[in-house]
Design a protein around this motif. Structure first.
Motif, PDB file in Angstrom:
ATOM      1  N   ALA A   1      17.147  23.314   2.320  1.00  0.00           N
ATOM      2  CA  ALA A   1      17.628  22.778   1.025  1.00  0.00           C
ATOM      3  C   ALA A   1      17.135  21.175   1.150  1.00  0.00           C
ATOM      4  O   ALA A   1      16.902  20.532   0.262  1.00  0.00           O
ATOM      5  N   ARG A   2      17.063  20.500   2.220  1.00  0.00           N
ATOM      6  CA  ARG A   2      16.694  19.290   2.332  1.00  0.00           C
ATOM      7  C   ARG A   2      15.271  19.106   2.584  1.00  0.00           C
ATOM      8  O   ARG A   2      14.831  17.893   2.453  1.00  0.00           O
ATOM      9  N   LEU A   3      14.468  20.296   2.631  1.00  0.00           N
ATOM     10  CA  LEU A   3      12.952  20.023   2.819  1.00  0.00           C
ATOM     11  C   LEU A   3      12.369  19.287   1.689  1.00  0.00           C
ATOM     12  O   LEU A   3      11.220  18.463   1.979  1.00  0.00           O
ATOM     13  N   GLY A   4      12.644  19.707   0.501  1.00  0.00           N
ATOM     14  CA  GLY A   4      12.197  19.064  -0.639  1.00  0.00           C
ATOM     15  C   GLY A   4      12.206  17.533  -0.949  1.00  0.00           C
ATOM     16  O   GLY A   4      11.208  16.980  -0.930  1.00  0.00           O
ATOM     17  N   ALA A   5      13.261  17.302  -0.394  1.00  0.00           N
ATOM     18  CA  ALA A   5      13.621  15.706  -0.436  1.00  0.00           C
ATOM     19  C   ALA A   5      12.904  14.911   0.589  1.00  0.00           C
ATOM     20  O   ALA A   5      12.353  13.723   0.402  1.00  0.00           O
ATOM     21  N   ILE A   6      12.832  15.625   1.691  1.00  0.00           N
ATOM     22  CA  ILE A   6      11.937  15.037   2.760  1.00  0.00           C
ATOM     23  C   ILE A   6      10.456  14.949   2.280  1.00  0.00           C
ATOM     24  O   ILE A   6       9.759  14.137   2.695  1.00  0.00           O
ATOM     25  N   ARG A   7       9.942  15.980   1.968  1.00  0.00           N
ATOM     26  CA  ARG A   7       8.669  16.076   1.506  1.00  0.00           C
ATOM     27  C   ARG A   7       8.543  14.920   0.512  1.00  0.00           C
ATOM     28  O   ARG A   7       7.306  14.244   0.613  1.00  0.00           O
ATOM     29  N   ASP A   8       9.205  14.726  -0.647  1.00  0.00           N
ATOM     30  CA  ASP A   8       8.866  13.770  -1.467  1.00  0.00           C
ATOM     31  C   ASP A   8       9.089  12.318  -0.915  1.00  0.00           C
ATOM     32  O   ASP A   8       8.214  11.447  -1.481  1.00  0.00           O
ATOM     33  N   MET A   9      10.049  12.134  -0.136  1.00  0.00           N
ATOM     34  CA  MET A   9       9.802  10.736   0.711  1.00  0.00           C
ATOM     35  C   MET A   9       8.493  10.495   1.228  1.00  0.00           C
ATOM     36  O   MET A   9       8.075   9.364   1.544  1.00  0.00           O
ATOM     37  N   GLU A  10       8.314  11.688   2.159  1.00  0.00           N
ATOM     38  CA  GLU A  10       7.067  11.486   3.114  1.00  0.00           C
ATOM     39  C   GLU A  10       5.813  11.264   1.832  1.00  0.00           C
ATOM     40  O   GLU A  10       4.933  10.298   2.240  1.00  0.00           O
ATOM     41  N   MET A  11       5.664  11.784   0.849  1.00  0.00           N
ATOM     42  CA  MET A  11       4.476  11.817  -0.018  1.00  0.00           C
ATOM     43  C   MET A  11       4.524  10.392  -0.542  1.00  0.00           C
ATOM     44  O   MET A  11       3.313   9.517  -0.876  1.00  0.00           O
ATOM     45  N   GLU A  12       5.733   9.795  -0.728  1.00  0.00           N
ATOM     46  CA  GLU A  12       5.883   8.563  -1.700  1.00  0.00           C
ATOM     47  C   GLU A  12       5.323   7.224  -0.613  1.00  0.00           C
ATOM     48  O   GLU A  12       4.734   6.636  -1.056  1.00  0.00           O
TER      49      GLU A  12
ATOM     50  N   ASP B   1       3.356   8.015   2.124  1.00  0.00           N
ATOM     51  CA  ASP B   1       1.750   8.011   2.266  1.00  0.00           C
ATOM     52  C   ASP B   1       1.083   7.301   1.057  1.00  0.00           C
ATOM     53  O   ASP B   1       0.084   6.476   1.374  1.00  0.00           O
ATOM     54  N   ALA B   2       1.540   7.488  -0.118  1.00  0.00           N
ATOM     55  CA  ALA B   2       0.920   6.739  -1.280  1.00  0.00           C
ATOM     56  C   ALA B   2       0.840   5.163  -1.049  1.00  0.00           C
ATOM     57  O   ALA B   2      -0.246   4.546  -1.398  1.00  0.00           O
ATOM     58  N   GLU B   3       2.063   4.754  -0.687  1.00  0.00           N
ATOM     59  CA  GLU B   3       2.337   3.351  -0.535  1.00  0.00           C
ATOM     60  C   GLU B   3       1.314   2.808   0.945  1.00  0.00           C
ATOM     61  O   GLU B   3       0.557   1.749   0.601  1.00  0.00           O
ATOM     62  N   VAL B   4       1.025   3.532   1.572  1.00  0.00           N
ATOM     63  CA  VAL B   4       0.395   3.074   3.001  1.00  0.00           C
ATOM     64  C   VAL B   4      -1.110   3.100   2.427  1.00  0.00           C
ATOM     65  O   VAL B   4      -1.983   2.297   2.571  1.00  0.00           O
ATOM     66  N   ARG B   5      -1.513   4.025   1.660  1.00  0.00           N
ATOM     67  CA  ARG B   5      -2.938   4.107   0.864  1.00  0.00           C
ATOM     68  C   ARG B   5      -3.070   3.078   0.248  1.00  0.00           C
ATOM     69  O   ARG B   5      -4.355   2.576   0.066  1.00  0.00           O
TER      70      ARG B   5
ATOM     71  N   GLY C   1      -1.944  -0.365   0.623  1.00  0.00           N
ATOM     72  CA  GLY C   1      -2.213  -1.211   1.368  1.00  0.00           C
ATOM     73  C   GLY C   1      -0.915  -1.588   1.911  1.00  0.00           C
ATOM     74  O   GLY C   1      -0.823  -2.774   2.817  1.00  0.00           O
ATOM     75  N   LEU C   2       0.229  -1.002   2.090  1.00  0.00           N
ATOM     76  CA  LEU C   2       1.519  -1.353   2.626  1.00  0.00           C
ATOM     77  C   LEU C   2       1.293  -1.653   4.032  1.00  0.00           C
ATOM     78  O   LEU C   2       0.993  -0.995   4.852  1.00  0.00           O
ATOM     79  N   VAL C   3       1.973  -2.891   4.273  1.00  0.00           N
ATOM     80  CA  VAL C   3       1.986  -3.179   5.827  1.00  0.00           C
ATOM     81  C   VAL C   3       3.286  -3.308   6.399  1.00  0.00           C
ATOM     82  O   VAL C   3       3.614  -2.754   7.350  1.00  0.00           O
ATOM     83  N   LEU C   4       4.282  -3.772   5.698  1.00  0.00           N
ATOM     84  CA  LEU C   4       5.680  -3.939   6.071  1.00  0.00           C
ATOM     85  C   LEU C   4       6.766  -3.262   5.228  1.00  0.00           C
ATOM     86  O   LEU C   4       6.811  -3.701   4.185  1.00  0.00           O
ATOM     87  N   PRO C   5       7.400  -2.062   5.429  1.00  0.00           N
ATOM     88  CA  PRO C   5       8.289  -1.449   4.666  1.00  0.00           C
ATOM     89  C   PRO C   5       9.509  -2.617   4.282  1.00  0.00           C
ATOM     90  O   PRO C   5       9.763  -3.235   5.166  1.00  0.00           O
ATOM     91  N   ASP C   6       9.996  -2.483   2.962  1.00  0.00           N
ATOM     92  CA  ASP C   6      11.216  -3.265   2.501  1.00  0.00           C
ATOM     93  C   ASP C   6      12.262  -3.403   3.306  1.00  0.00           C
ATOM     94  O   ASP C   6      12.818  -4.291   3.659  1.00  0.00           O
ATOM     95  N   ALA C   7      12.626  -2.120   3.805  1.00  0.00           N
ATOM     96  CA  ALA C   7      13.761  -2.077   4.683  1.00  0.00           C
ATOM     97  C   ALA C   7      13.881  -2.926   5.955  1.00  0.00           C
ATOM     98  O   ALA C   7      14.650  -3.542   6.598  1.00  0.00           O
TER      99      ALA C   7
END
Length: 229
Positions: A191-202, A204-208, A210-216
């Motif tokens: 049940a948690r896999l969908g949310a994990i996949r969405d976070m990973e894809m999001e 990945d898109a930010e890194v592509r 040009g993301l250098v440093l995550p906000d957190a």
């Protein structure tokens, strides 16, 4: 005097398996996603890695073989109990002095319907295993031959690569390694896999982009949680 043990013992849950729907929920899912869905748990140690340079991905229920060091009778006995799509877990108590299986065992396991073989020992007959085509995860290669005399147990709890595995647990394996999802947690993790996949894809898109440093991380660096020495 110690009583002479039986050569093989069969556990009471040797036929326990997840449903087809539960198994399907893990097919094609990277092992990293599964570990994240279990909050960092479940991964076997890095000494257990895929044999060969292929990109096999496997998701299926475990059937466990509990072998003594240098023996594979339980693994051979599992050939009768394998169901189509099972991942045969050949526990060798971490013994590295000889192979925990070779190409003939791999071939018979595939003939019986196994989707993969996982062991905490080495394997042998590399070229033959590649020809058989059964995906295998092990600790490396050793040409030494094992025995097949026992004693051993089939379908019982084993410890492989630092993880407890029981028959019916979900095994997910790829180039990154092997993950164990306990039978009782299969639905919760799926049940948690969908949310994990969405976070990973999001991310990945930010890194592509040009993301250098995550906000957190920036927030930690800029807060009183960080001290400049």
């Amino acid at each position: 005097m110690i009583e002479e043990p039986k050569s093989l013992r069969i556990g009471p849950e040797v036929d326990r398996r997840p449903t087809a729907e539960q198994i399907a929920a893990f097919r094609g899912v990277p092992t990293g996603f599964v570990v994240d869905a279990m909050f960092g748990a479940g991964a076997m140690c890095a000494t257990i890695s895929p044999l060969g340079a292929g990109n096999a991905r496997v998701a299926g229920p475990a059937l466990t073989a509990d072998n003594r060091p240098s023996d594979i009778l339980a693994t051979l006995g599992c050939l009768r109990y394998l169901k189509s799509g099972d991942v045969l877990i050949g526990a060798a108590q971490g013994w590295q002095g000889c192979a925990a299986a070779g190409d003939r065992v791999a071939g018979m396991a595939k003939n019986a319907g196994a989707a993969a073989f996982v062991t905490d020992g080495p394997m042998r007959d590399y070229d033959g295993i590649l020809e058989v085509g059964l995906p295998c995860w092990c600790t490396g290669l050793n040409p030494g031959s094992p025995y097949g005399t026992g004693p051993g147990q089939i379908g019982t709890r084993v410890v492989v690569g630092g993880q407890t595995v029981e028959t019916g647990d979900m095994i997910v394996a790829d180039r990154d390694g092997v993950v164990v999802v306990p039978f009782a947690k299969i639905d919760d993790v799926a049940a948690r896999l969908g949310a994990i996949r969405d976070m990973e894809m999001e991310l990945d898109a930010e890194v592509r982009k040009g993301l250098v440093l995550p906000d957190a991380i920036a927030e930690v660096l800029d807060s009183d949680k960080t001290e400049v020495m």
